[in-house]
Scaffold this active site. Structure first.
Site, PDB file in Angstrom:
ATOM      1  N   PRO A  49      80.327  50.269  27.577  1.00 57.62           N
ATOM      2  CA  PRO A  49      80.424  48.802  26.848  1.00 57.62           C
ATOM      3  C   PRO A  49      80.264  48.837  25.264  1.00 57.62           C
ATOM      4  O   PRO A  49      80.430  47.651  24.909  1.00 57.62           O
ATOM      5  CB  PRO A  49      79.233  48.020  27.321  1.00 57.62           C
ATOM      6  CG  PRO A  49      78.308  49.280  27.650  1.00 57.62           C
ATOM      7  CD  PRO A  49      78.847  50.350  28.087  1.00 57.62           C
ATOM      8  N   GLY A  50      80.091  49.708  24.619  1.00 58.86           N
ATOM      9  CA  GLY A  50      79.997  50.034  23.142  1.00 58.86           C
ATOM     10  C   GLY A  50      78.456  50.232  22.637  1.00 58.86           C
ATOM     11  O   GLY A  50      78.471  50.482  21.461  1.00 58.86           O
ATOM     12  N   SER A  51      77.583  50.612  23.468  1.00 54.93           N
ATOM     13  CA  SER A  51      76.377  51.147  22.793  1.00 54.93           C
ATOM     14  C   SER A  51      76.164  52.183  22.033  1.00 54.93           C
ATOM     15  O   SER A  51      75.537  52.485  21.007  1.00 54.93           O
ATOM     16  CB  SER A  51      75.344  51.195  24.184  1.00 54.93           C
ATOM     17  OG  SER A  51      75.849  52.232  24.827  1.00 54.93           O
ATOM     18  N   TRP A  52      77.072  53.289  22.367  1.00 55.20           N
ATOM     19  CA  TRP A  52      76.939  54.395  21.579  1.00 55.20           C
ATOM     20  C   TRP A  52      77.727  54.160  20.071  1.00 55.20           C
ATOM     21  O   TRP A  52      77.660  54.633  19.322  1.00 55.20           O
ATOM     22  CB  TRP A  52      78.102  55.800  22.267  1.00 55.20           C
ATOM     23  CG  TRP A  52      77.105  56.399  23.307  1.00 55.20           C
ATOM     24  CD1 TRP A  52      76.016  56.125  23.705  1.00 55.20           C
ATOM     25  CD2 TRP A  52      77.141  57.743  23.354  1.00 55.20           C
ATOM     26  NE1 TRP A  52      75.296  57.071  24.425  1.00 55.20           N
ATOM     27  CE2 TRP A  52      75.943  58.102  24.342  1.00 55.20           C
ATOM     28  CE3 TRP A  52      78.196  58.631  23.235  1.00 55.20           C
ATOM     29  CZ2 TRP A  52      76.156  59.475  24.861  1.00 55.20           C
ATOM     30  CZ3 TRP A  52      77.998  59.995  23.767  1.00 55.20           C
ATOM     31  CH2 TRP A  52      76.770  60.252  24.490  1.00 55.20           C
ATOM     32  N   ASP A 110      88.836  52.864  25.200  1.00 56.91           N
ATOM     33  CA  ASP A 110      88.455  52.566  26.603  1.00 56.91           C
ATOM     34  C   ASP A 110      89.522  52.010  27.465  1.00 56.91           C
ATOM     35  O   ASP A 110      90.331  51.068  26.788  1.00 56.91           O
ATOM     36  CB  ASP A 110      87.168  51.920  26.697  1.00 56.91           C
ATOM     37  CG  ASP A 110      86.432  52.058  27.884  1.00 56.91           C
ATOM     38  OD1 ASP A 110      85.625  53.053  27.883  1.00 56.91           O
ATOM     39  OD2 ASP A 110      86.854  51.714  29.084  1.00 56.91           O
ATOM     40  N   ASP A 115      81.177  59.536  26.697  1.00 59.44           N
ATOM     41  CA  ASP A 115      80.063  59.307  27.594  1.00 59.44           C
ATOM     42  C   ASP A 115      80.663  58.496  28.820  1.00 59.44           C
ATOM     43  O   ASP A 115      79.931  57.928  29.703  1.00 59.44           O
ATOM     44  CB  ASP A 115      79.033  58.239  27.033  1.00 59.44           C
ATOM     45  CG  ASP A 115      77.790  58.131  27.759  1.00 59.44           C
ATOM     46  OD1 ASP A 115      77.178  59.008  28.424  1.00 59.44           O
ATOM     47  OD2 ASP A 115      77.383  56.900  27.829  1.00 59.44           O
ATOM     48  N   LYS A 156      79.466  63.697  28.516  1.00 57.19           N
ATOM     49  CA  LYS A 156      78.726  63.745  29.585  1.00 57.19           C
ATOM     50  C   LYS A 156      79.152  64.419  30.647  1.00 57.19           C
ATOM     51  O   LYS A 156      80.229  64.361  31.020  1.00 57.19           O
ATOM     52  CB  LYS A 156      78.348  62.270  29.918  1.00 57.19           C
ATOM     53  CG  LYS A 156      77.560  62.130  31.278  1.00 57.19           C
ATOM     54  CD  LYS A 156      77.250  60.638  31.501  1.00 57.19           C
ATOM     55  CE  LYS A 156      78.317  59.776  31.879  1.00 57.19           C
ATOM     56  NZ  LYS A 156      77.859  58.353  31.959  1.00 57.19           N
TER      57      LYS A 156
END
Length: 214
Positions: free
Chosen positions: A63-66, A83, A125, A169
């Site tokens: 969702p964009g956290s990285w 994405d 990820d 990952k």
């Protein structure tokens, strides 16, 4: 048929776990979109690869956290994300939503966005939708990571700098050793890491690859 009662029970367990999970709570406190932000933060604290002027591309960024972490760590650099899902805008990041990296048109858009920039760090990820079979899911995720690896090691759609970094990952399983060997052919250092933000019962691991060999 799918049981509504079972679905509601699983949802209740998820909500209960999220409400007490240390990293989920910290993510809300720091306005990160997901707890996974702390996995990248911990790996970066260990290897110190995100520099203020780094050019970084995050494949499978929802969702964009990285990307949020990258923007914070690389204020004078360039952050791009791609994405399949729709990703809400992040100030300071260039995002390609609803985009499949295997699509030639998307590869062209990536090149246009990068505008001849050499990339310092490639992140991944992402994960496939689970089938429920661990061995199958492991192999599918390895193939996703391999497809990202090919973008800069074979296809040259992304120009990773000499000595660049690839962080991806995986889920542990039978194909891990072979994939690590493939990565080791193109990177002088390949480390396996499991950040503390990974859940204890998870097969999730991260492969940190440094010093790309042109």
């Amino acid at each position: 048929m799918f049981s509504t009662k079972k679905s509601q029970g699983n949802l209740h367990k998820y909500i209960q776990r999220q409400s007490t999970d240390e990293f989920a709570v910290k993510a809300r406190e720091h306005n990160y979109r997901a707890r996974s932000a702390f996995k990248l933060i911990e790996i970066n604290e260990k290897f110190k690869f995100l520099k203020p002027e780094s050019t970084v591309i995050d494949i499978g960024c929802a969702p964009g956290s990285w990307l949020q972490v990258v923007v914070q760590k690389c204020p004078n650099g360039y952050a791009s994300g791609v994405d399949l899902q729709n990703v809400l805008p992040i100030r300071g990041a260039d995002i390609l939503s609803l985009s499949d990296i295997t699509d030639p048109a998307v590869k062209l858009k990536i090149r246009e966005k990068l505008a001849h920039r050499q990339v310092d760090v490639v992140l991944s990820d992402m994960a496939p939708n689970p089938t429920g079979d661990n061995a199958t899911d492991h192999l599918r995720l390895i193939e996703l990571c391999r497809s990202v690896f090919r973008l800069f090691s074979v296809e040259n759609e992304i120009e990773l700098v000499k000595n660049g970094v690839y962080l991806c990952k995986i889920w542990d399983g039978s194909a891990r050793a072979e994939f690590v060997r493939e990565l080791s052919d193109r990177f002088s250092t390949v480390k396996t890491v499991k950040p503390t933000a990974c859940r204890d019962n998870s097969a999730e691991l991260y492969l940190f690859c440094r010093n790309f060999k042109k």
